[in-house]
Design an enzyme around this catalytic site. Structure first.
Site, PDB file in Angstrom:
ATOM      1  N   ASP A 177       0.908  -1.142   0.000  1.00 39.31           N
ATOM      2  CA  ASP A 177       0.000   0.000   0.000  1.00 39.31           C
ATOM      3  C   ASP A 177       0.939   1.181   0.000  1.00 39.31           C
ATOM      4  O   ASP A 177       1.524   1.514   1.038  1.00 39.31           O
ATOM      5  CB  ASP A 177      -0.874  -0.026   1.260  1.00 39.31           C
ATOM      6  CG  ASP A 177      -1.884   1.093   1.232  1.00 39.31           C
ATOM      7  OD1 ASP A 177      -1.502   2.227   0.867  1.00 39.31           O
ATOM      8  OD2 ASP A 177      -3.056   0.858   1.560  1.00 39.31           O
ATOM      9  N   HIS A 178       1.130   1.777  -1.168  1.00 39.74           N
ATOM     10  CA  HIS A 178       2.240   2.730  -1.254  1.00 39.74           C
ATOM     11  C   HIS A 178       2.034   3.954  -0.374  1.00 39.74           C
ATOM     12  O   HIS A 178       2.979   4.668  -0.069  1.00 39.74           O
ATOM     13  CB  HIS A 178       2.543   3.112  -2.714  1.00 39.74           C
ATOM     14  CG  HIS A 178       1.575   4.069  -3.329  1.00 39.74           C
ATOM     15  ND1 HIS A 178       0.357   3.693  -3.781  1.00 39.74           N
ATOM     16  CD2 HIS A 178       1.661   5.401  -3.584  1.00 39.74           C
ATOM     17  CE1 HIS A 178      -0.275   4.755  -4.286  1.00 39.74           C
ATOM     18  NE2 HIS A 178       0.504   5.798  -4.177  1.00 39.74           N
ATOM     19  N   HIS A 240      -5.760   2.623   0.888  1.00 41.22           N
ATOM     20  CA  HIS A 240      -4.957   3.778   1.318  1.00 41.22           C
ATOM     21  C   HIS A 240      -5.605   4.574   2.463  1.00 41.22           C
ATOM     22  O   HIS A 240      -4.970   4.867   3.468  1.00 41.22           O
ATOM     23  CB  HIS A 240      -4.749   4.756   0.163  1.00 41.22           C
ATOM     24  CG  HIS A 240      -4.122   4.156  -1.055  1.00 41.22           C
ATOM     25  ND1 HIS A 240      -3.162   3.187  -0.997  1.00 41.22           N
ATOM     26  CD2 HIS A 240      -4.304   4.411  -2.379  1.00 41.22           C
ATOM     27  CE1 HIS A 240      -2.788   2.864  -2.230  1.00 41.22           C
ATOM     28  NE2 HIS A 240      -3.464   3.589  -3.079  1.00 41.22           N
TER      29      HIS A 240
HETATM   30  C1  BG6 Z   1      -3.317   4.243  -6.666  1.00 41.33           C
HETATM   31  C2  BG6 Z   1      -4.678   4.288  -7.294  1.00 41.33           C
HETATM   32  O1  BG6 Z   1      -3.239   3.232  -5.726  1.00 41.33           O
HETATM   33  O2  BG6 Z   1      -3.051   5.484  -6.043  1.00 41.33           O
HETATM   34  C3  BG6 Z   1      -4.761   5.412  -8.291  1.00 41.33           C
HETATM   35  O3  BG6 Z   1      -4.927   3.057  -7.940  1.00 41.33           O
HETATM   36  C4  BG6 Z   1      -4.374   6.716  -7.656  1.00 41.33           C
HETATM   37  O4  BG6 Z   1      -6.058   5.510  -8.857  1.00 41.33           O
HETATM   38  C5  BG6 Z   1      -3.042   6.581  -6.933  1.00 41.33           C
HETATM   39  O5  BG6 Z   1      -4.268   7.680  -8.677  1.00 41.33           O
HETATM   40  C6  BG6 Z   1      -2.755   7.828  -6.116  1.00 41.33           C
HETATM   41  O6  BG6 Z   1      -1.442   7.734  -5.640  1.00 41.33           O
HETATM   42  P1  BG6 Z   1      -0.647   9.039  -5.236  1.00 41.33           P
HETATM   43  O7  BG6 Z   1       0.623   8.528  -4.661  1.00 41.33           O
HETATM   44  O8  BG6 Z   1      -0.465   9.841  -6.487  1.00 41.33           O
HETATM   45  O9  BG6 Z   1      -1.517   9.740  -4.248  1.00 41.33           O
END
Ligand code: BG6
Length: 464
Positions: A177-178, A240
């Site tokens: 979960d980045h 997230h």
């Molecule tokens: C991803 C989603 O996990 O996170 C995307 O699948 C989204 O739809 C993205 O755009 C958002 O990541 P960040 O790091 O740009 O907030």
């Protein structure tokens, strides 16, 4: 040691989805950064799996542009050329089980026997890949990193978990979960538990509400086939944003390390009250023009925006609403946590904002006497911009860089756990079922706005 012996246990990461957005935009640049920082073993290989008929050289040329544009560290031709020697494009159809036999032959030929498999593909392919690997490839020392959403619903997630656990073992499954790799999300626990001014007042007696927003300016882009089946609730909230909520609201961990944090997160997620009346607590909407996007079905009812009001059933948070919102094609890109404190004598309540992106920092608003007046109040603020300091930017790894490195080292603390996923899927499944049962509306909102006006009726969303 002879050269041959060293080559016997070469490490490799295999990226399924090698011609996808995630690999180009995030994974190859992150691995490049790790290479620049000397954090990859000399013999480490990056096997990129794709169906397109690229030659290895053509693939490297494509990768070069993405790395140049997206890597955090400065691009350097010589460095890239050494990095590119690690990358091998392997053309295969990942849906054809028999091709995994050839993949294993290729691993043998390359003398690779320490594997990290990365499923950078839509969840509908996870099972297929696992079955192919199971049939022909060795699970010896193998780890797997799976992207979110894990499965398309709770039932499929369960099946998938069983299959993965059977092949890799539960402890070798890394649910990425980045958001958990983002600097300011990692900072939430330090801010909460290492500052006496916050630690003691982080509860219902002092906090009016908490708002968690992830606003994006981008639309579905090239990910229509995945996104249209998913929508904002499954794409952003189930993973997230519930993870962020768990860090913001959990009890202080009872033991040091990842186990303590995971237990506290799980307790918090389990204490979220199921939403009964959807009309009071959920706003779903789609941006104008979504139905005209490429590969989106013309009658799609997929939400590109969701706002929720959530309550947590425990003593600390009794009666405190948590507002979560996320959407695509909004007016600003901004991810933040806002803590709105209660007011004293009608003075504006203090506000703490944890700024996650694009700026990283902490903003705090409080009251003081307006100069020259007798006792007239004015809100004043302290605004710490962490990412404005060059040294901080240079030293802050990208989320994917941090998470890949953690997985290589076997550190699970920054990954979500299977039991947490079960709880958050249950919440989202239940919510979606009620949304349909209760016939709740799907609103629309103009691109470039901050979402449907119905979500503004929930709360005065604070933006700093
Ligand atoms: C991803 C989603 O996990 O996170 C995307 O699948 C989204 O739809 C993205 O755009 C958002 O990541 P960040 O790091 O740009 O907030």
């Amino acid at each position: 040691m002879t050269g041959l012996e060293t080559m016997k246990n070469r490490n490799a990461i295999t990226l399924f989805g090698g011609t996808g957005d995630l690999t180009y935009r995030k994974l190859l640049p992150a691995l490049y950064n790790l290479d620049v920082l000397g954090q990859l073993d000399d013999e480490f290989k990056i096997i990129v799996i794709g169906r397109r008929p690229y030659t290895p050289d053509q693939y490297i040329e494509i990768a070069r542009d993405w790395v140049k544009e997206h890597a955090r560290t400065k691009f350097d031709e010589e460095q890239f050329s050494s990095y590119s020697r690690r990358i091998i494009y392997f053309k295969m159809d990942m849906t054809d089980e028999e091709e995994y036999r050839i993949l294993q032959m290729f691993y043998d030929f390359m003398r690779i026997d320490q594997h990290v498999y990365y499923y950078a593909v839509a969840p509908s392919f996870f099972l297929t890949i696992t079955r192919g690997l199971k049939k022909y490839c060795s699970e010896n020392n193998a780890k797997v990193i799976v992207e979110k959403p894990f499965g398309e619903n709770l039932e499929k997630a369960g099946m998938l978990n069983d299959e993965l656990a059977e092949f890799f073992g539960q402890e070798e499954i890394y649910h990425i979960d980045h958001y958990l790799g983002k600097e300011m999300i990692q900072n939430i626990l330090s801010l909460r538990f290492k500052n006496i001014i916050f630690k003691g007042i982080w509860n219902k007696d002092f906090i009016e509400n908490i708002q968690i927003s992830a606003a994006e300016t981008v639309g579905v882009g090239t990910r229509a086939s995945y996104y249209d089946k998913s929508g904002a609730l499954k794409d952003m909230v189930q993973n997230h944003l519930l993870q962020v909520l768990s860090l913001v609201a959990m009890e202080e961990p009872k033991e040091e390390g990842s186990r303590g944090i995971h237990d506290s997160q799980l307790n918090l997620l389990s204490a979220i009250k199921p939403i009964e009346n959807v009309n009071d607590s959920l706003v779903m909407a789609q941006y104008d023009g979504y139905l005209e996007e490429e590969n989106i079905s013309k009658d799609s009812k997929t939400e590109t925006y969701a706002a929720l009001k959530i309550f947590v059933d425990n003593e600390r948070w009794d009666g405190v609403p948590f507002f979560i919102r996320t959407g695509k094609k909004l007016g600003d890109r901004e991810t933040q946590v806002v803590v709105q404190f209660k007011s004293i004598d009608n003075a504006p309540g203090n506000v703490l904002v944890i700024k996650i992106q694009p700026d990283e920092g902490v903003y705090f608003q409080f009251n003081a006497k307006k100069p020259g007046t007798e006792q007239e109040l004015q809100p004043i603020s302290l605004d710490f911009c962490q990412s404005c300091i060059l040294e901080n930017r240079m030293n802050t790894p990208e989320a994917y860089e941090r998470l890949l490195y953690a997985c290589f080292k076997g550190d699970r603390s920054l990954f979500s756990q299977w039991d947490q996923i079960v709880v958050s899927w249950t919440f989202v499944n239940d919510l979606l079922a009620k949304y349909h049962e209760q016939g709740a509306p799907l609103y629309t909102y103009p691109q470039g706005s901050m979402g449907p006006k119905e979500a503004d009726e929930f709360v005065n969303w604070i933006k700093k």
